[in-house]
Enzyme design. Structure first.
Site, mmCIF file in Angstrom:
data_model
loop_
_atom_site.group_PDB
_atom_site.id
_atom_site.type_symbol
_atom_site.label_atom_id
_atom_site.label_comp_id
_atom_site.label_asym_id
_atom_site.label_seq_id
_atom_site.Cartn_x
_atom_site.Cartn_y
_atom_site.Cartn_z
ATOM 1 N N GLU A 1 -9.811 -1.003 5.011
ATOM 2 C CA GLU A 1 -10.463 -0.716 6.280
ATOM 3 C C GLU A 1 -11.753 -1.534 6.405
ATOM 4 O O GLU A 1 -12.215 -2.137 5.424
ATOM 5 C CB GLU A 1 -10.765 0.793 6.353
ATOM 6 C CG GLU A 1 -9.512 1.681 6.330
ATOM 7 C CD GLU A 1 -8.716 1.673 7.644
ATOM 8 O OE1 GLU A 1 -8.702 0.644 8.347
ATOM 9 O OE2 GLU A 1 -8.083 2.699 7.943
ATOM 10 N N ASP B 1 0.839 -1.196 0.000
ATOM 11 C CA ASP B 1 0.000 0.000 0.000
ATOM 12 C C ASP B 1 0.874 1.246 0.000
ATOM 13 O O ASP B 1 2.103 1.146 0.118
ATOM 14 C CB ASP B 1 -0.973 -0.009 1.192
ATOM 15 C CG ASP B 1 -0.294 -0.407 2.509
ATOM 16 O OD1 ASP B 1 0.958 -0.341 2.590
ATOM 17 O OD2 ASP B 1 -1.006 -0.776 3.451
ATOM 18 N N ASP C 1 -8.044 -2.211 13.963
ATOM 19 C CA ASP C 1 -9.426 -2.344 13.461
ATOM 20 C C ASP C 1 -9.595 -3.554 12.529
ATOM 21 O O ASP C 1 -10.645 -3.722 11.925
ATOM 22 C CB ASP C 1 -9.861 -1.053 12.748
ATOM 23 C CG ASP C 1 -9.030 -0.750 11.497
ATOM 24 O OD1 ASP C 1 -8.113 -1.532 11.152
ATOM 25 O OD2 ASP C 1 -9.313 0.279 10.849
ATOM 26 N N HIS D 1 -7.773 -4.221 9.798
ATOM 27 C CA HIS D 1 -7.445 -4.028 8.375
ATOM 28 C C HIS D 1 -6.203 -4.830 7.969
ATOM 29 O O HIS D 1 -5.342 -5.128 8.786
ATOM 30 C CB HIS D 1 -7.293 -2.541 8.011
ATOM 31 C CG HIS D 1 -6.098 -1.841 8.555
ATOM 32 N ND1 HIS D 1 -6.117 -0.523 8.953
ATOM 33 C CD2 HIS D 1 -4.812 -2.257 8.763
ATOM 34 C CE1 HIS D 1 -4.912 -0.172 9.358
ATOM 35 N NE2 HIS D 1 -4.106 -1.199 9.262
#
Ligand code: PGA
Length: 260
Positions: free
Chosen positions: A143, A67, A136, A138
């Protein structure tokens, strides 16, 4: 999924570096998908030590990004291109020619993301993709509620992720809101997925990934769909696993075909 519980982050790094070394020895031009953040650093340090010690030749290996932030100026020290050059490419003695990723400063970010997805396929696909996990849940920057079939694209970061990553910047305001990330569908095309999670803060996300239902709310749970996914966790990150004892016993008795 193969779950490996290790005593600490250094042991996880050593284990994964050994698996990567085995892959590169078997396939010298392997395409290695690398992740950024704090968690994978022990992997890169262990790998670099093998290269320095003469035990491993990575000179033909290729490296690609998972990413990238959107909007940081080219060469910004916290762009993931800069981070990978600093933490992976230079310590391994590789050159920029062996490394590719999406350009987060591209004029047309959407087109750049699609082009990167195609570039991964054109390179023959990723042989081993390293992953971290967000608090979270991810993977990459997919996300919660990302499509489990998503391709490489632009995403908006949650406030939680921006806060988690603010330590790399002078202030929260400087953390970009947007990123290009390999999609979950893209990640699932890698031949081997290796996720490393360390520390108590990751315990809930790890438990949901490994033992929870497959859910877009926990993007990492998509690893349940992959035929060859390995999750390496230290004791703290494993603390929410109900089946921890079973995973320990399974790994202790691992069959020869398992690569880690
Ligand atoms: P970290 O990031 O390794 O810095 O905790 C992991 C991630 O966000 O994927």
């Amino acid at each position: 999924m193969e779950i490996v519980i290790v005593p600490d982050a250094a042991a996880g790094g050593e284990l994964i570096a050994s698996a990567m070394a085995e892959l590169v020895t078997r396939k010298p031009d392997a395409l290695l998908g690398v992740a950024t953040g704090s968690t994978p650093l022990p992997i890169y340090q262990a790998l670099a030590a093998k290269v320095r010690g003469g035990a491993l030749d990575v000179s033909r290996a290729r490296v690609c990004q998972l990413d990238e932030y959107v909007g940081l100026p080219t060469g910004h020290p916290e762009s993931y291109r800069s981070v990978v050059l600093r933490e992976v490419i230079e310590p391994l003695g590789l050159t920029e020619a062996s490394f590719f990723g999406p350009d987060g400063a591209a004029e047309d970010v959407a087109a750049e993301a699609i082009a990167y997805d195609h570039a991964l396929a054109a390179a023959g696909g990723v042989d081993l993709q390293l992953l971290g996990i967000g608090t979270d849940g991810h993977i990459g920057f997919n996300e919660p509620c990302s499509s489990l079939a998503s391709r490489t694209r632009i995403k908006t970061l949650t406030q939680q992720t921006r806060v988690d990553n603010a330590r790399f910047f002078d202030s929260l305001d400087e953390v970009p809101h947007h990123v290009i990330t390999q999609g979950i569908g893209t990640i699932l095309e890698a031949r081997h997925l290796v996720l490393l999670a360390t520390g108590e803060a990751k315990a809930d996300a790890v438990a949901a990934t490994v033992e929870g239902p497959l859910s877009a709310l926990v993007p990492a749970s998509a690893l349940q769909l992959h035929p060859h996914a390995t999750v390496v966790v230290d004791e703290a990150a494993a603390s929410g696993l109900k089946l921890a004892d079973y995973f320990r016993a399974t790994y202790a008795a691992k069959p020869a075909w398992q690569s880690i």
